[in-house]
Design an enzyme around this catalytic site. Structure first.
Site, PDB file in Angstrom:
ATOM      1  CE  LYS A 294      -0.850 141.221  13.540  1.00 27.53           C
ATOM      2  NZ  LYS A 294      -1.166 141.597  14.944  1.00 27.53           N
TER       3      LYS A 294
ATOM      4  CD  GLN B 220      -7.740 137.829  14.722  1.00 27.23           C
ATOM      5  OE1 GLN B 220      -8.396 138.113  15.708  1.00 27.23           O
ATOM      6  NE2 GLN B 220      -7.516 138.687  13.750  1.00 27.23           N
TER       7      GLN B 220
ATOM      8  CE  LYS C 234     -11.097 138.732  12.459  1.00 28.42           C
ATOM      9  NZ  LYS C 234     -11.479 139.856  13.340  1.00 28.42           N
TER      10      LYS C 234
ATOM     11  CE  LYS D 267      -8.889 139.239  19.454  1.00 24.93           C
ATOM     12  NZ  LYS D 267      -9.207 139.793  18.117  1.00 24.93           N
TER      13      LYS D 267
ATOM     14  CG  ASP E 192     -10.265 142.778  20.245  1.00 20.43           C
ATOM     15  OD1 ASP E 192     -10.387 142.465  19.056  1.00 20.43           O
ATOM     16  OD2 ASP E 192     -11.208 142.653  21.055  1.00 20.43           O
TER      17      ASP E 192
ATOM     18  CB  THR F 223     -11.366 147.580  12.097  1.00 18.48           C
ATOM     19  OG1 THR F 223     -10.065 147.234  12.557  1.00 18.48           O
ATOM     20  CG2 THR F 223     -12.279 146.384  12.215  1.00 18.48           C
TER      21      THR F 223
ATOM     22  CG  ASN G 237     -10.188 151.324  16.574  1.00 15.98           C
ATOM     23  OD1 ASN G 237     -10.795 150.440  17.163  1.00 15.98           O
ATOM     24  ND2 ASN G 237      -9.179 151.077  15.764  1.00 15.98           N
TER      25      ASN G 237
ATOM     26  CB  SER H 182      -2.159 144.017  11.967  1.00 13.90           C
ATOM     27  OG  SER H 182      -2.683 144.785  13.021  1.00 13.90           O
TER      28      SER H 182
HETATM   29  N1  GLU Z   1      -8.451 142.830  17.089  1.00 19.33           N
HETATM   30  C1  GLU Z   1      -8.555 142.913  15.658  1.00 19.33           C
HETATM   31  C2  GLU Z   1      -9.356 141.767  15.127  1.00 19.33           C
HETATM   32  O1  GLU Z   1     -10.269 141.327  15.770  1.00 19.33           O
HETATM   33  C3  GLU Z   1      -7.212 143.113  14.992  1.00 19.33           C
HETATM   34  C4  GLU Z   1      -6.156 142.148  15.345  1.00 19.33           C
HETATM   35  C5  GLU Z   1      -4.772 142.514  14.795  1.00 19.33           C
HETATM   36  O2  GLU Z   1      -4.595 143.575  14.212  1.00 19.33           O
HETATM   37  O3  GLU Z   1      -3.890 141.675  14.966  1.00 19.33           O
HETATM   38  O4  GLU Z   1      -9.168 141.287  14.038  1.00 19.33           O
END
Ligand code: GLU
Length: 454
Positions: A92, A113, A116, A128, A168, A211, A242, A386
């Site tokens: 994800k 990620q 996180k 990613k 992103d 976010t 955003n 998400s």
């Molecule tokens: N791009 C966002 C991040 O850096 C969200 C990624 C997502 O929703 O999968 O965490």
């Protein structure tokens, strides 16, 4: 060999095997150094070679994306998807369309990620992707054709229980829409293989806001623990996407005064407070540069990037109580944090991914009157929501804005508590970099041990 030497060796190995990937190395250095106290305490992680394994993506795909521009010329770009770790769930993480995208950038983002996503407590692995394509200045038709061409390759990898990309930098609702359309056509499936979808076709309320809102919820928790609040705080925000827009919105809701935003052309300082409606119109509807802001709001000042002092980001020269870097990686340097600190700033909460350099982080952690919220904890609200979109898709439900927002708020509070408690457990109370890294890592590493050597 001691743990410190072991980490040294691992970082050297990354340098040798991934030459030139300095941004990935920066992310790996921060995380691995922070794991030393855990690795010294529990030998199972070294015994199972978790460190060696976790720094290697499970799968890396790189592909050519060719689309036709409006002049009927074929244009080709590099596309990427790095599927980093699936110990906790399907891969994800977002897709970034920006000229700076390369394997180094996607690997750094994918690595961050993993931890996180683990911190959110939801069942999501880390990944990613993206392309070195610049959506800026392109027509709608060009964006659509690019997104379709990108999906010709990406559809082979993704799926609601396999790998679930989202947005992103450079990828918002419009791009997700075009990619989802192409995904359906290519697979004959309507499933939650992408998040950040439109509200009428599987998207979650509050995903766009998540976010930015999450980052402010995190800042509120940090301040609360220290006996303070956001009320009346003057805040500098960077970025105008955003994350920045909904950071500004939530700061107002908590009684703070956001006075700056920035984009690739420069930054706005509006001492009366950023005009949120104007910002949204310029960025979300008209897709214009921030220089336009001052045409409509005479009290504001626009400073172009060309007049920034060398090595400094102009937005951090504005005196403030709290700073919310919400633009991109390495946008807050040691010189910037020194300026912020000298001007009275006592909190940095990261909305972007890895916006602060390693020496800037060291500076913040060395001050005992400073609060620092690291990205992988503070900006986890986007991917967490998400995850909530995936839950809604899987159960064919649609939750209200308040339901999603309340869940987001709870997740951010839990991430703060988890990171804070872990920092206390390791004798460094309030060091949320250490706390978030160890708390995020532990779950992934334990799952990898449970799942065996694969
Ligand atoms: N791009 C966002 C991040 O850096 C969200 C990624 C997502 O929703 O999968 O965490």
């Amino acid at each position: 060999m001691g743990v410190h030497e072991y980490i040294d060796q691992t970082l050297e190995h990354i340098k040798r095997t991934s030459p030139g990937q300095t941004t990935f190395l920066q992310a790996a250095t921060e995380i691995l150094r922070n794991l030393e106290p855990l690795l010294s305490r529990e030998d199972k992680y070294l015994k199972h070679r978790i460190i060696d394994r976790i720094v290697m993506p499970e799968r890396t795909t790189m592909f050519r994306v060719t689309y036709m521009n409006d002049k009927n010329e074929p244009c080709s770009h590099f596309g990427y998807r790095v599927e980093f770790n699936s110990a906790l769930g399907p891969y994800k993480g977002g897709l970034r369309f920006h000229p700076s995208v390369c394997l180094d950038i996607i690997k750094f983002l994918g690595f961050e990620q993993i931890f996180k996503n683990s911190l959110t407590g939801l069942s999501m692995g880390g990944g990613k992707g993206g392309a070195n394509f610049d959506p800026k200045g392109k027509s709608d038709g060009e964006i659509m054709r690019f997104c379709q061409a990108f999906m010709y390759e990406l559809y082979k990898l993704i799926g609601d229980v396999k790998d679930v990309p989202a947005g992103d930098i450079g990828v918002g609702g419009r791009e997700i829409g075009y990619m989802f359309g192409a995904y359906k056509k290519l697979t004959n499936r309507f499933d939650g293989a992408l998040t950040g979808k439109g509200l009428n076709w599987g998207g979650s309320l509050a995903r766009t806001e998540a976010t930015g809102y999450g980052s402010v919820y995190f800042a509120k928790e940090m301040l609360q623990k220290a006996g303070g609040s956001l009320e009346g705080k003057v805040c500098a925000v960077s970025g105008a996407g955003n994350v920045a827009i909904y950071t500004v919105e939530k700061l107002y809701q908590f009684g703070a005064l956001p006075v700056t935003v920035s984009d690739s052309t420069g930054f706005i300082y509006d001492k009366e407070g950023i005009d949120l409606a104007l910002l949204k119109r310029l960025k979300e509807v008209e897709r214009k540069g921030l220089v336009e802001y001052v045409n409509e709001k005479k009290s504001a000042i626009f400073t172009p990037v060309s007049s920034y002092e060398a090595g400094k980001n102009g937005v951090w020269t504005v005196p403030c109580d709290a700073a919310f870097p919400s633009a991109t990686q390495n946008e807050l340097h040691l010189a910037d944090i020194k300026t912020l600190y000298a001007n009275g700033c006592r909190l940095v909460c990261e909305g972007a991914n890895m916006p602060s350099t390693l020496d800037a982080i060291d500076f913040m952690l060395s001050k005992n009157d400073f609060l620092f919220g690291p990205a992988k904890a503070a900006n986890a609200g986007g991917v967490a929501t998400s995850g909530l979109e995936m839950s809604q898709n899987a159960s064919m439900q649609k939750w209200t804005f308040d339901e999603v927002d309340n869940k987001l708020h709870t997740i951010m509070t839990n991430i703060f508590e988890d990171s804070y408690n872990t920092s206390v457990e390791f004798g460094q109370a309030g060091n949320l970099v250490l706390g978030a890294n160890i708390a995020g890592f532990r779950k992934v590493a334990d799952a990898m041990i449970d799942q065996g050597y694969i």
